[in-house]
Structures are given as C-alpha cells and as structure tokens.
Design a protein around this motif. Sequence first.
Motif, PDB file in Angstrom:
ATOM      1  N   UNK A 165      23.250  10.448  -7.199  1.00  0.00           N
ATOM      2  CA  UNK A 165      23.419  11.311  -6.038  1.00  0.00           C
ATOM      3  C   UNK A 165      23.464  12.782  -6.399  1.00  0.00           C
ATOM      4  N   UNK A 166      24.061  13.114  -7.535  1.00  0.00           N
ATOM      5  CA  UNK A 166      24.141  14.515  -7.950  1.00  0.00           C
ATOM      6  C   UNK A 166      22.748  15.070  -8.265  1.00  0.00           C
ATOM      7  N   UNK A 167      21.951  14.288  -8.944  1.00  0.00           N
ATOM      8  CA  UNK A 167      20.605  14.745  -9.283  1.00  0.00           C
ATOM      9  C   UNK A 167      19.749  14.908  -8.033  1.00  0.00           C
ATOM     10  N   UNK A 168      19.845  13.960  -7.101  1.00  0.00           N
ATOM     11  CA  UNK A 168      19.070  14.065  -5.866  1.00  0.00           C
ATOM     12  C   UNK A 168      19.518  15.272  -5.045  1.00  0.00           C
ATOM     13  N   UNK A 169      20.826  15.528  -5.002  1.00  0.00           N
ATOM     14  CA  UNK A 169      21.335  16.688  -4.285  1.00  0.00           C
ATOM     15  C   UNK A 169      20.751  17.974  -4.860  1.00  0.00           C
ATOM     16  N   UNK A 170      20.704  18.063  -6.173  1.00  0.00           N
ATOM     17  CA  UNK A 170      20.113  19.247  -6.799  1.00  0.00           C
ATOM     18  C   UNK A 170      18.637  19.382  -6.487  1.00  0.00           C
ATOM     19  N   UNK A 171      17.914  18.270  -6.509  1.00  0.00           N
ATOM     20  CA  UNK A 171      16.480  18.303  -6.210  1.00  0.00           C
ATOM     21  C   UNK A 171      16.217  18.768  -4.784  1.00  0.00           C
ATOM     22  N   UNK A 172      17.090  18.386  -3.852  1.00  0.00           N
ATOM     23  CA  UNK A 172      16.918  18.767  -2.445  1.00  0.00           C
ATOM     24  C   UNK A 172      17.110  20.257  -2.226  1.00  0.00           C
ATOM     25  N   UNK A 173      17.726  20.943  -3.187  1.00  0.00           N
ATOM     26  CA  UNK A 173      17.905  22.391  -3.047  1.00  0.00           C
ATOM     27  C   UNK A 173      16.573  23.132  -3.045  1.00  0.00           C
ATOM     28  N   UNK A 174      15.567  22.585  -3.725  1.00  0.00           N
ATOM     29  CA  UNK A 174      14.280  23.278  -3.799  1.00  0.00           C
ATOM     30  C   UNK A 174      13.615  23.420  -2.435  1.00  0.00           C
ATOM     31  N   UNK A 175      13.417  22.344  -1.662  1.00  0.00           N
ATOM     32  CA  UNK A 175      12.811  22.526  -0.342  1.00  0.00           C
ATOM     33  C   UNK A 175      13.663  23.364   0.602  1.00  0.00           C
TER      34      UNK A 175
END
Length: 275
Positions: A203-213
Amino acid sequence: MLIRQYGDTDFVTGLRAIAAFMVVAIHTGAFTDFGLIGQTLTDTGKYGVQIFFVISGFTVAVTYRGSASFRAYFTRRLFRIAPLYYLICGLVFVALVAGWLTPNYWMTLYGSAPDAYNAIMHATVLSAWDARVAASIIGPEWTIPIEVFWYLCLPALLPFSMARKPFAWTMVALLVLAGVTRAVSEWLLPPHAAHFIPLSYGGYFLLGAACLPVREALSGPQHADTRKKLVRAGTGLFLLGLLTDTGFSTVMLALGTAGLIAGLHVPRGAFNPLT
C-alpha cells in the motif's frame, strides 16, 4: 541524483533525509532524555521506513515512465542500491564469521548464524522471506529485499494508480493482502515475521506511485490554491503523525508524505514552495 532530472521535485531528497533521521533516532534513542515529546519523537522514528517506501513508489513511477524498457528501468533502480548493499553486508558478514563482531539482536532472537544459507539469502535478495535471516547481518538491511520486490512488481500496478476507482480497489486489495500476511505470520511463522515480508508494505508503494498523476493533474497555475491546501494538509498530517503515538502515526505520516510529494511544486530558482 535521479529525482533532479524532473526539476521541481528536488525537495524529495529532503523528505528522504527526514526519514533517515527518524530511523537513526529510533535506533539510538536520540530524544529519550527530552520528556514526553522527545520520547514520542524517538518512538515514531520507527515509521521512517514507511516514508521511504512511499517515496520509492513515487520514484519507481517516475523512473519506469522515463525508461525505454522494463530491463532498463530495473537495472537502473537495482544499481542504485546493490553495490553498497553487497559491500556492507559482505564486510559485516566476514566480521561475524571471524568473531570480530557479536551477533545482533535479530540473529540472537531467532538463533540464526552467519552460515552459507544466510549468505545465499542475502546475496539473492530473498532474505525478507525468512525472518530468521532477514535482519541478521546488519539489521536495517531487511528493507532492501522489500524495495527490490516492489521494483519488480509495482510497474504492473502503475496503470491502476492513474484513476480514482482503480486506485481505490487496488489499494484495498493490497491492504487485505497485508492483513492476511500478518495473520498468517502470527499463526505459522516466527515472531515479527510479517514485519520483514514485502507483502506487508504494498500500500505504501502504491500510494507513492499515485502521487505522480496527482502532481501532473495539479501542475498548472490554475491549481495553485489546491496545491497549497494539499501541502498544508500533508504538513499537518506529517507533524501530527510525528508528534503523537495514537496507533495511526504510520498512516498519518504516509498520507502526509504523499500530500507533500503530490502538492509541493518547486520550480528551479524559486523560493516559494507553494507556487
């Protein structure tokens, strides 16, 4: 550094420094002599690792998008951490075998040893899957196999981070997976095993990835007010997570980190971080 290729995200290096300082604080008891606030700051230092994972999710998304192929992306990510990881682990492993160092807390807890199995698990970056050896050489090296695992897996989830509904369902799935991992760990595995298993942290990695869009959607000057609100909310959550120990500190720190990454746009040469 890699992040600096994108101009307005140099501040992420500062977030890394804060996370690193938090990890040092929990391992050294840095502020324990400064009363309740000092003790809380020291205790919440253990969540610095989760901040690193949110940042890693963002940098994976940025790096993968800018790479010509998965191989190019993965090679680039791996070589950022592999040389120092192998050097330090190798030196400490030799010192343990030679008796120049005493076994650390985790090696003593699980009754493990600096043997061939331990060396192979670390060399193949699979040590996170066996708690008995995950942190048995240096201690903090347990995070590296987690990073490498999500370097491999997160690109497949990046399309689901681009829109609200797919992101929400994917996040729920990762949180359920983390919960099941912890439940199974408590039932079948050695104590604290889930702490080292990569599935606990998706979940932490996905949360960080969502910051880009989100950053891209808020990039125009017409979104300046929204960015300010996001940064203020992120800062507030981060400080609240840092200065309290309610059981939700890791969530507040992760969301605060994400808010700062998504909302803080700092053009080169600019001094106002909210523009």
